[in-house]
Write a protein that holds these residues in place. Structure first.
Motif, PDB file in Angstrom:
ATOM      1  N   SER A  39       2.714  33.575 -35.295  1.00  0.00           N
ATOM      2  CA  SER A  39       3.449  34.818 -35.031  1.00  0.00           C
ATOM      3  C   SER A  39       3.124  35.366 -33.647  1.00  0.00           C
ATOM      4  O   SER A  39       4.018  35.694 -32.857  1.00  0.00           O
ATOM      5  N   GLN A  40       1.837  35.467 -33.327  1.00  0.00           N
ATOM      6  CA  GLN A  40       1.422  35.977 -32.021  1.00  0.00           C
ATOM      7  C   GLN A  40       1.871  35.042 -30.903  1.00  0.00           C
ATOM      8  O   GLN A  40       2.355  35.483 -29.850  1.00  0.00           O
ATOM      9  N   ILE A  41       1.718  33.750 -31.123  1.00  0.00           N
ATOM     10  CA  ILE A  41       2.111  32.760 -30.127  1.00  0.00           C
ATOM     11  C   ILE A  41       3.623  32.781 -29.897  1.00  0.00           C
ATOM     12  O   ILE A  41       4.100  32.609 -28.772  1.00  0.00           O
ATOM     13  N   LYS A  42       4.377  33.009 -30.952  1.00  0.00           N
ATOM     14  CA  LYS A  42       5.844  33.102 -30.840  1.00  0.00           C
ATOM     15  C   LYS A  42       6.238  34.247 -29.909  1.00  0.00           C
ATOM     16  O   LYS A  42       7.128  34.107 -29.068  1.00  0.00           O
ATOM     17  N   SER A  43       5.591  35.395 -30.049  1.00  0.00           N
ATOM     18  CA  SER A  43       5.890  36.545 -29.195  1.00  0.00           C
ATOM     19  C   SER A  43       5.646  36.213 -27.731  1.00  0.00           C
ATOM     20  O   SER A  43       6.473  36.512 -26.859  1.00  0.00           O
ATOM     21  N   ILE A  44       4.510  35.571 -27.443  1.00  0.00           N
ATOM     22  CA  ILE A  44       4.175  35.227 -26.060  1.00  0.00           C
ATOM     23  C   ILE A  44       5.141  34.188 -25.514  1.00  0.00           C
ATOM     24  O   ILE A  44       5.626  34.293 -24.380  1.00  0.00           O
ATOM     25  N   ALA A  45       5.438  33.162 -26.319  1.00  0.00           N
ATOM     26  CA  ALA A  45       6.349  32.101 -25.867  1.00  0.00           C
ATOM     27  C   ALA A  45       7.730  32.665 -25.565  1.00  0.00           C
ATOM     28  O   ALA A  45       8.333  32.359 -24.526  1.00  0.00           O
ATOM     29  N   GLU A  46       8.238  33.510 -26.427  1.00  0.00           N
ATOM     30  CA  GLU A  46       9.572  34.070 -26.203  1.00  0.00           C
ATOM     31  C   GLU A  46       9.591  35.017 -25.000  1.00  0.00           C
ATOM     32  O   GLU A  46      10.608  35.123 -24.309  1.00  0.00           O
ATOM     33  N   HIS A  47       8.471  35.683 -24.745  1.00  0.00           N
ATOM     34  CA  HIS A  47       8.367  36.530 -23.556  1.00  0.00           C
ATOM     35  C   HIS A  47       8.430  35.669 -22.290  1.00  0.00           C
ATOM     36  O   HIS A  47       9.125  36.005 -21.323  1.00  0.00           O
ATOM     37  N   LEU A  48       7.723  34.557 -22.293  1.00  0.00           N
ATOM     38  CA  LEU A  48       7.751  33.650 -21.149  1.00  0.00           C
ATOM     39  C   LEU A  48       9.153  33.081 -20.923  1.00  0.00           C
ATOM     40  O   LEU A  48       9.647  33.038 -19.791  1.00  0.00           O
ATOM     41  N   LEU A  49       9.795  32.668 -21.990  1.00  0.00           N
ATOM     42  CA  LEU A  49      11.122  32.065 -21.860  1.00  0.00           C
ATOM     43  C   LEU A  49      12.170  33.102 -21.470  1.00  0.00           C
ATOM     44  O   LEU A  49      13.077  32.803 -20.683  1.00  0.00           O
ATOM     45  N   ALA A  50      12.034  34.319 -21.991  1.00  0.00           N
ATOM     46  CA  ALA A  50      12.993  35.371 -21.633  1.00  0.00           C
ATOM     47  C   ALA A  50      12.932  35.699 -20.153  1.00  0.00           C
ATOM     48  O   ALA A  50      13.936  36.104 -19.551  1.00  0.00           O
ATOM     49  N   ASN A  51      11.762  35.500 -19.554  1.00  0.00           N
ATOM     50  CA  ASN A  51      11.592  35.785 -18.132  1.00  0.00           C
ATOM     51  C   ASN A  51      11.701  34.533 -17.267  1.00  0.00           C
ATOM     52  O   ASN A  51      11.375  34.572 -16.082  1.00  0.00           O
ATOM     53  N   GLN A  52      12.120  33.434 -17.886  1.00  0.00           N
ATOM     54  CA  GLN A  52      12.460  32.190 -17.177  1.00  0.00           C
ATOM     55  C   GLN A  52      11.323  31.671 -16.298  1.00  0.00           C
ATOM     56  O   GLN A  52      11.549  31.206 -15.177  1.00  0.00           O
ATOM     57  N   VAL A  53      10.106  31.724 -16.827  1.00  0.00           N
ATOM     58  CA  VAL A  53       8.994  31.175 -16.064  1.00  0.00           C
ATOM     59  C   VAL A  53       9.095  29.654 -16.057  1.00  0.00           C
ATOM     60  O   VAL A  53       9.589  29.041 -17.008  1.00  0.00           O
ATOM     61  N   SER A  54       8.623  29.058 -14.983  1.00  0.00           N
ATOM     62  CA  SER A  54       8.672  27.598 -14.862  1.00  0.00           C
ATOM     63  C   SER A  54       7.303  26.950 -15.076  1.00  0.00           C
ATOM     64  O   SER A  54       7.170  25.732 -14.947  1.00  0.00           O
ATOM     65  N   ASN A  55       6.296  27.747 -15.404  1.00  0.00           N
ATOM     66  CA  ASN A  55       4.954  27.210 -15.640  1.00  0.00           C
ATOM     67  C   ASN A  55       4.959  26.220 -16.792  1.00  0.00           C
ATOM     68  O   ASN A  55       5.716  26.380 -17.757  1.00  0.00           O
ATOM     69  N   PRO A  56       4.099  25.212 -16.746  1.00  0.00           N
ATOM     70  CA  PRO A  56       3.952  24.340 -17.914  1.00  0.00           C
ATOM     71  C   PRO A  56       3.432  25.148 -19.108  1.00  0.00           C
ATOM     72  O   PRO A  56       2.463  25.903 -18.982  1.00  0.00           O
ATOM     73  N   ILE A  57       4.090  25.017 -20.251  1.00  0.00           N
ATOM     74  CA  ILE A  57       3.715  25.742 -21.468  1.00  0.00           C
ATOM     75  C   ILE A  57       3.467  24.713 -22.562  1.00  0.00           C
ATOM     76  O   ILE A  57       4.380  23.965 -22.944  1.00  0.00           O
TER      77      ILE A  57
END
Length: 344
Positions: free
Chosen positions: A223-241
């Motif tokens: 659940s916590q990881i989902k929030s962080i992942a979706e935040h990263l994707l919503a902001n279109q980061v290109s970092n390796p995840i």
């Protein structure tokens, strides 16, 4: 040479102040927030207690110089300018990244079963709450039952999206609190919550472009990881995840298709599903290992890496110890476990 002054706030925060700037402006430049309105010394909302040091206040006109043994004085942060190092006290000061904690009564918009023991709950914020509530990706909230018992749950949705908040709740047959929470959510139209809480969160603005992000979850820690992942994707980061989700059995991956969809749609997202008890999943053809072992096996070192992890204290500390052997520093791994279950 221009002289800078030090502002010590509430005996714990030290800020460098440029000469000529008001207390408020110095705090704001350092990322702190406080209550303020008019900025001309009239409304008095920014009342601050001066404990020690010299200030000049533009309005109301005041020149105060206090020593440690002197009686404190009330000044206004918006017009008071330090003329020396000062010590002050401010009620309600928010650190950089810190948000106001509030209580709200939310409608229970949806309650659905995702697996044999995990439920997804969607809470709908009231109209006023949508405008007033902020949270960071990775923070949690507390559900407050009518008898005032509380239980903490990670917020499973990103702050970038709608006014609904998502929770993942596991039903523990022997857990009295778990059963009480599910009973309330099943038979009531609303629930009281308090949020946001927790210092384990990620803000994309603070993420360096060359940082690798590892998100490691066990069970409903997803659940916590989902929030962080979706935040990263919503902001279109290109970092390796790299997303690692560990479970005892295959059936415990209650939202399995979701991270796989992220990986299919984003080339910088890599998903690793890991089973720790293969005997419970005879048809599983994927990876079998303990979560810390899987992560350490995949990385030669952890330079320029940030790890966000959610799970039991045993898992989190095992991961920290395993990664430390390959150079990971304490400042590179983040978990709420470090706050609620610190090691001696």
């Amino acid at each position: 040479m221009t002289e800078h002054y030090r502002i010590t706030v509430n005996e714990q925060y030290v800020i460098d102040a440029e000469p000529g700037l008001s207390i408020f402006d110095s705090l704001r430049q350092a990322g702190y927030r406080m209550r303020i309105s008019c900025r001309n010394g009239v409304c008095q909302i920014c009342k601050t207690t001066l404990l020690q040091g010299h200030i000049e206040q533009r309005y109301p006109a005041l020149d105060v110089c206090l020593h440690a043994a002197d009686k404190p004085a009330q000044v206004y942060a918006c017009t008071a300018v330090p003329r020396s190092d000062i010590k002050i006290e401010i009620d309600g000061l928010l650190r950089p990244g810190e948000l106001h904690v509030k209580k709200l009564v939310c409608d229970i918009a949806a309650f659905e079963q995702l697996s044999h023991d995990v439920y997804r709950v969607r809470l709908h914020l009231p109209v006023t709450g949508r405008q007033a509530i902020e949270f960071h990706a990775g923070q949690y909230l507390e559900i407050i039952l009518p008898d005032q018992r509380r239980a903490a749950f990670s917020i499973g949705s990103a702050p970038d999206f709608s006014s609904d908040i998502e929770l993942h709740i596991r039903r523990i047959p022997e857990g009295e609190m778990s059963l009480a929470i599910i009973e309330h959510l099943t038979h009531n139209p609303s629930v009281e919550i308090e949020l946001p809480k927790g210092d384990c969160y990620l803000e994309v603005e603070a993420l360096a472009a060359d940082t690798t992000v590892i998100l490691a979850a066990a069970s409903t820690g997803f659940s916590q990881i989902k929030s962080i992942a979706e935040h990263l994707l919503a902001n279109q980061v290109s970092n390796p995840i790299h997303i690692y989700w560990g479970a005892r059995a295959e059936a415990d991956f209650y939202l399995r298709k979701l991270p796989l969809q992220w990986a299919a749609e984003h080339t910088n997202v890599h998903v690793h599903l890991v089973i720790s008890e293969p005997e419970s999943s005879p048809d599983w053809s994927g990876r079998m290992a303990l979560l810390p072992e899987a992560i350490v096996a995949d990385f030669e070192h952890f330079d320029k890496t940030e790890i966000y992890t959610s799970g039991s204290p045993a898992m989190v500390y095992a991961l920290a110890d395993a990664c430390e052997a390959k150079g990971l520093q304490d400042t590179q791994i983040h978990s709420d476990v470090f706050a609620y279950a610190p090691r001696k």
